[in-house]
Design an enzyme around this catalytic site. Structure first.
Site, PDB file in Angstrom:
ATOM      1  N   VAL A  20       4.186  -5.729  -4.975  1.00  0.00           N
ATOM      2  CA  VAL A  20       5.222  -5.780  -4.111  1.00  0.00           C
ATOM      3  C   VAL A  20       5.476  -7.190  -3.259  1.00  0.00           C
ATOM      4  O   VAL A  20       4.297  -7.593  -2.849  1.00  0.00           O
ATOM      5  CB  VAL A  20       5.179  -4.743  -3.113  1.00  0.00           C
ATOM      6  CG1 VAL A  20       6.336  -4.738  -1.970  1.00  0.00           C
ATOM      7  CG2 VAL A  20       5.023  -3.568  -3.527  1.00  0.00           C
ATOM      8  N   HIS A  57       1.040  -1.207   0.039  1.00  0.00           N
ATOM      9  CA  HIS A  57       0.087  -0.136  -0.079  1.00  0.00           C
ATOM     10  C   HIS A  57       0.816   1.217   0.090  1.00  0.00           C
ATOM     11  O   HIS A  57       0.493   2.221  -0.696  1.00  0.00           O
ATOM     12  CB  HIS A  57      -0.908   0.189   1.226  1.00  0.00           C
ATOM     13  CG  HIS A  57      -1.662  -1.253   1.476  1.00  0.00           C
ATOM     14  ND1 HIS A  57      -1.757  -2.159   2.260  1.00  0.00           N
ATOM     15  CD2 HIS A  57      -3.018  -1.353   0.470  1.00  0.00           C
ATOM     16  CE1 HIS A  57      -2.972  -3.011   2.194  1.00  0.00           C
ATOM     17  NE2 HIS A  57      -3.583  -2.338   1.184  1.00  0.00           N
TER      18      HIS A  57
END
Ligand code: PAF
Length: 281
Positions: free
Chosen positions: A173, A33
């Site tokens: 990620v 995030h």
């Protein structure tokens, strides 16, 4: 960073600047995030993050009730990376009366893969994202590619409703061992966490094997073999599949011959936790 919980306060805060970038989230933030925030900041406009656990996108037997709500910690993380505004509405603020109007995405894209495994999921996603877009009116919105199908549906929705928003997709990620970061990783036991990178490894192997295929039937066989291998490792796979990037449909023989851009996508359950991942290939 300013935090607001109501639409009135949100609109007042947004008035400070003409353009904003939005990063919609359901909270329980992790480095993935924060990468979305960093990407939004590259557009040189202030960034608003939203945190809202959206009941509409959870099925009746899914994890809505146990989805982690960690607002104070999330707010600290966002402030730490220079996010400008946090919008964290209550359920009553977001859906003040039952939300009877919904955004119904095209079944050709929303009824397959995760849409087939989680009926109604993408209708819930599209409805809340449309609503956030109306509330925030962002110039840009950033989403992770881990939710590949979600990103494609949001792009289509923005196109079809002619919304003046640039949708930016950001690469997944990963942890050092390859596991895609996800709020749901927190559900895994230590043993499951050690096993979890097997999903990404299975997708990588499928992508490598599929590179040689010349016919859809071969792809189907490779997918079945990949699912069987994952099953033997103790997972319950929903799907492991090679699809065209543009519409997430199975590539034709001609597509394979022409080397159209594809993506391998997977969803599988490990214990009580359902994980998804994908790799462009
Ligand atoms: O990807 C998510 O976290 C959610 O699906 C989203 C886009 C915030 C909508 O609730």
């Amino acid at each position: 960073m300013q935090t607001v919980h109501t639409l009135t306060d949100l609109r007042a805060a947004l008035r400070q600047f003409p353009n904003w970038a939005l990063v919609p989230t359901m909270g329980n933030l992790h480095a993935g995030h924060l990468g979305l925030i960093a990407r939004a900041q590259q557009e040189n406009v202030p960034v608003v993050a939203s945190i809202f656990v959206n009941r509409l996108q959870f099925g009746p037997n899914e994890d809505f009730d146990r989805y982690p709500r960690t607002l104070p910690r999330d707010a600290e993380l966002l402030a730490g990376v220079g996010c400008d505004l946090l919008f964290a509405p209550s359920e009553a603020e977001m859906y003040p009366q039952p939300q009877t109007f919904r955004v119904l995405p095209d079944a050709a894209i929303a009824g397959i893969l995760d849409g087939a495994a989680r009926p109604g999921h993408f209708e819930g996603v599209a409805t809340v994202v449309m609503k956030l877009f109306q509330m925030v009116r962002p110039r840009y919105a950033v989403f992770g590619k881990k939710d590949y199908q979600q990103l494609l549906i949001i792009r289509r929705m923005v196109e079809q409703f002619a919304l003046p928003i640039d949708i930016i997709g950001l690469d997944t990620v990963r942890a050092e061992d390859g596991l895609a970061l996800s709020s749901r990783n927190g559900y895994l036991t230590p043993e499951e966490r050690a096993q979890a990178p097997q999903l990404q490894a299975a997708l990588r192997a499928l992508a490598d094997d599929a590179r040689m295929a010349t016919a859809p039937e071969q792809i189907l066989l490779l997918e079945q073999q990949a699912m069987t291998r994952l099953d033997q490792l103790g997972w319950t796979p929903d799907y492991l599949t090679l699809r065209r990037r543009t519409d997430l449909h199975t590539p034709t023989a001609q597509d394979l011959h022409q080397g159209v851009p594809c993506v391998v996508l997977g969803a599988a359950r490990l214990g009580r936790t359902r994980l998804i991942d994908n790799l462009e290939c």
